[in-house]
Write a protein that holds these residues in place. Structure first.
Motif, PDB file in Angstrom:
ATOM      1  N   ALA A   1      43.491  23.573  -6.680  1.00  0.00           N
ATOM      2  CA  ALA A   1      44.194  23.757  -7.331  1.00  0.00           C
ATOM      3  C   ALA A   1      45.355  23.768  -8.522  1.00  0.00           C
ATOM      4  O   ALA A   1      45.071  24.378  -9.017  1.00  0.00           O
TER       5      ALA A   1
ATOM      6  N   GLU B   1      44.392  25.081 -12.198  1.00  0.00           N
ATOM      7  CA  GLU B   1      45.505  25.635 -12.659  1.00  0.00           C
ATOM      8  C   GLU B   1      45.634  24.604 -14.005  1.00  0.00           C
ATOM      9  O   GLU B   1      45.991  24.721 -14.789  1.00  0.00           O
TER      10      GLU B   1
ATOM     11  N   ALA C   1      48.121  30.643 -15.239  1.00  0.00           N
ATOM     12  CA  ALA C   1      47.295  31.173 -14.375  1.00  0.00           C
ATOM     13  C   ALA C   1      47.463  32.713 -13.855  1.00  0.00           C
ATOM     14  O   ALA C   1      48.771  33.244 -13.951  1.00  0.00           O
TER      15      ALA C   1
ATOM     16  N   THR D   1      46.710  30.359  -7.955  1.00  0.00           N
ATOM     17  CA  THR D   1      44.632  30.023  -7.439  1.00  0.00           C
ATOM     18  C   THR D   1      44.437  29.783  -5.671  1.00  0.00           C
ATOM     19  O   THR D   1      45.514  29.156  -5.118  1.00  0.00           O
TER      20      THR D   1
ATOM     21  N   LEU E   1      40.315  32.467  -8.776  1.00  0.00           N
ATOM     22  CA  LEU E   1      41.244  31.564  -9.594  1.00  0.00           C
ATOM     23  C   LEU E   1      41.284  32.419 -11.163  1.00  0.00           C
ATOM     24  O   LEU E   1      40.144  33.440 -11.311  1.00  0.00           O
TER      25      LEU E   1
END
Ligand SMILES: [Mn+2]
Length: 365
Positions: free
Chosen positions: A176, A180, A191, A195, A225
């Motif tokens: 994750a 990002e 983001a 995410t 995402l």
């Protein structure tokens, strides 16, 4: 974008909104929801109340934004206030008005509603109407769609790179963070939402937060995402399998993919959101999977990651050309895992266009 043409875009939006309130025989509108204020004026600050009447278009802000508001909001009068902003907007309306003034109940606190009434006095009748600016915002022009296409590309690039890092032993959290970080390096301002990386049984939680859990062999991993680029969001979900997938998992995956295709096949101007949802749900029912599809089929996308129209069982949204929606059917099986496939789709006069292009077939890593 040169400042002059940008100001024209905002002026056009304000005049479209003014035409609407005049057609509805309304005396004015007050809106403080930042995505709405940005859409109408260009102002990106967090404290702004926008007031529109047949004659005036005023942005009330506070002294922190003195410079920024005047630079960004060229199409409206900017007033820097030392009183509360809803009080300032209410005061500007003081006097006798035949027509009611609209405020948005979903973005106005009880305290702000009280300020408006106190400041305007009894001569103003306040009327709660939901989604006036949101309705306008839901239909995107080509310049907005072009930015959203870039935002989609950016999320896809970040995910494609990070899929190469997926292997047994890697933490969800790390993946994750990589997504990002990469979106940011590619130009995203952030983001669009936290995410999601959810592996194995955790993939059965549609809104799982990434954890320290390590990816293991023979697991499904859901990645959800989105990037924010120049104020517009993308929203992308792909599900991969670590190692070779079983026949059962492939069948599930196929059903979800076909559910998405079924929804897309009927998505067009004039259809209602509930029918789009029913198309996806119907395909999953054929495989006995409908009971595992526990959320709606999709939602509008734009300056916010969830906008109108809603593509849900009880949706009353009627789809219009120029709207951008997600199509994201999924199934979630407790103790086993989950599969979701999500793309960002523009509704065109005669068909649809997908802003997201990333491979949709099951990836076995
Ligand atoms: Mn979504």
């Amino acid at each position: 974008m040169p400042a002059r043409s940008a100001a024209n875009i905002f002026a056009r939006r304000v005049s479209a909104l003014r035409q609407r309130i005049e057609a509805a025989e309304v005396g004015g509108l007050v809106d403080a929801h930042p995505p709405n204020v940005q859409y109408l004026t260009g102002f990106t600050g967090s404290a702004g109340v926008f007031l529109l009447t047949p004659r005036d278009a005023i942005l009330f802000t506070d002294s922190r934004y003195r410079i920024q508001a005047r630079e960004e909001a060229r199409n409206v009068e900017v007033r820097v206030e030392s009183v509360r902003l809803h009080t300032a907007a209410g005061k500007a309306l003081r006097g006798r008005h035949r027509r009611p003034v609209i405020y948005s109940p979903e973005h106005t606190s009880v305290a702000q509603r009280h300020e408006l009434a106190q400041a305007s006095g009894r001569g103003v009748r306040w009327m709660a109407v939901e989604g006036v600016v949101e309705e306008l915002r839901s239909v995107k022009d080509e310049s907005e769609i072009a930015v959203m296409r870039e935002a989609a590309r950016l999320a896809e690039e970040a995910l494609s790179e990070v899929l190469k890092l997926v292997k047994p032993g890697v933490e969800e959290n790390d993946l994750a963070a990589e997504i990002e970080y990469r979106m940011r390096r590619k130009g995203a301002s952030g983001a669009a939402f936290p995410t999601i990386v959810a592996s194995g049984p955790r993939a059965a939680l549609p809104h799982a937060q990434p954890s320290r859990k390590r990816i293991a062999k023979n697991e499904l991993v859901v990645f959800d995402l989105g990037a924010i680029l120049r104020g517009y969001c993308s929203d992308l979900t792909r599900t991969v399998h670590v190692g070779r997938a079983s026949a059962r998992v492939r069948e599930w995956y196929r059903a979800v993919l076909e559910a998405q295709a079924a929804a897309r096949a009927i998505l067009r101007p004039g259809v209602d959101g509930a029918a789009v949802d029913a198309a996806a749900r119907g395909r999953l029912r054929r495989s006995g999977l409908a009971r595992y599809f526990t959320h709606s089929t999709g939602h509008g996308l734009g300056r916010e990651v969830h906008e109108i129209p809603r593509l849900a069982r009880l949706s009353r949204s009627v789809i219009r050309a120029g709207q951008v929606v997600t199509l994201e059917p999924g199934i979630y099986i407790q103790g086993v895992g989950g599969i979701r496939i999500e793309d960002d789709i523009v509704v065109r006069e005669n068909g649809t266009e997908s802003l997201t292009q990333l491979n949709r077939e099951l990836l076995e890593l």
